[in-house]
Write an enzyme that holds these catalytic residues in place. Structure first.
Site, short mmCIF file in Angstrom:
data_model
loop_
_atom_site.label_atom_id
_atom_site.label_comp_id
_atom_site.label_asym_id
_atom_site.label_seq_id
_atom_site.Cartn_x
_atom_site.Cartn_y
_atom_site.Cartn_z
N ARG A 1 -85.73 17.50 -22.04
CA ARG A 1 -85.04 16.24 -22.34
C ARG A 1 -84.74 16.08 -23.83
NH1 ARG A 1 -84.32 10.84 -20.00
NH2 ARG A 1 -84.83 9.24 -21.52
N ILE B 1 -78.91 7.51 -22.59
CA ILE B 1 -79.52 8.40 -21.59
C ILE B 1 -80.53 7.52 -20.87
CG2 ILE B 1 -81.15 9.25 -23.34
CD1 ILE B 1 -81.39 11.88 -21.95
N SER B 2 -80.54 7.58 -19.54
CA SER B 2 -81.41 6.68 -18.77
C SER B 2 -82.89 6.97 -18.99
CB SER B 2 -81.11 6.80 -17.27
OG SER B 2 -79.75 6.57 -17.02
N GLN B 3 -83.70 5.94 -18.71
CA GLN B 3 -85.17 6.07 -18.74
C GLN B 3 -85.58 7.17 -17.74
OE1 GLN B 3 -86.75 2.59 -16.94
NE2 GLN B 3 -88.85 2.96 -17.57
#
Ligand code: SAH
Length: 230
Positions: A52, A78-80
């Protein structure tokens, strides 16, 4: 001598750096993902193996494994990690699936999908983000992802139908072309609701004679935008 010492030092600090990220990623999966009930093996495997930190801007890499979304430039995020895991699991993916993602962003979610299924097609409306994601995904070896720069509202007609579709931007309603491009028995997950408000993550299951919709949870997402809507 100094040069040798310096290069040994940089090599070992890189190695330590990588181990550190691997450790943080394991912790992320334990405390943010498994602890909140995500059990799907392929989803956990992907979250454990996709780096990530490679998908966030360099200056915020230290926060890559935090329990939160992060800015990726161009006012996008960017999503959790938990949301990524939750949405991936909800699609009940099989390894031979062909999946469409709308909202490539950094390419992280596409990389997660690419670890689970055979082929991923992903569309991003912000050209710079689409280009960066494409470069990043190929540099990291995700050869089963195809990135396209454009408005995902109309899906990807000449690659349809898809076994599953994931939309990672919040839309006011579910675009009909995406429902049309889903196979019978296929699943789509999409955040639906008013602009900038709290939206519902909706799971759509396409049955032979009807479309089943289930609201799974309240979420916040950046908005789904349009290029020259007709
Ligand atoms: N999945 C991404 C997070 C995406 S944020 C990741 O893993 O990093 C949502 C993205 O959807 C943004 O990059 C935004 O530009 C994009 N987007 C918004 N509307 C879109 C549309 N109509 N078609 C394609 N992409 C869109």
């Amino acid at each position: 001598m100094l040069i040798l010492w310096l290069s040994v030092f940089t090599m070992s600090s890189n190695v330590l750096g990588q181990e550190n990220y691997t450790h943080r990623r394991k912790q992320m999966v334990e405390t943010q993902i498994k602890a909140r009930g995500i059990q799907d093996y392929a989803t956990l495997y992907a979250l454990l193996n996709v780096p990530r930190h490679e998908f966030v801007p360099r200056d915020i890499r230290a926060f890559a494994y935090n329990d939160s979304p992060l800015p990726i430039g161009k006012r996008q995020t960017i999503s959790q990690p938990f949301i990524v895991g939750f949405m991936t699991q909800a699609l009940r993916l099989k390894s031979d699936y062909k999946v469409l993602e709308i909202g490539t962003g950094s390419g992280y979610q596409a990389a997660i999908l690419a670890k689970v299924v055979d082929s991923v097609y992903t569309i991003e409306i912000v050209s710079e983000l689409a280009q960066e994601a494409e470069k990043r995904l190929s540099r990291l070896g995700y050869s089963n992802v195809v990135v396209r720069d454009g408005d995902g509202y109309n899906g990807w007609p000449n690659q349809a139908p898809f076994d599953a579709i994931m939309v990672t931007a919040g839309a006011p309603y579910i675009p009909q072309p995406l429902i049309d491009q889903l196979k019978i028995g296929g699943r789509m997950i999409i955040p639906v609701g008013p602009h900038n408000g709290v939206r519902q993550l909706v799971l759509v299951i396409k049955r032979k004679n009807k479309i089943v919709k289930k609201e799974l949870m309240a979420v916040r997402f950046v908005p789904f935008t349009r290029k020259n809507p007709q």
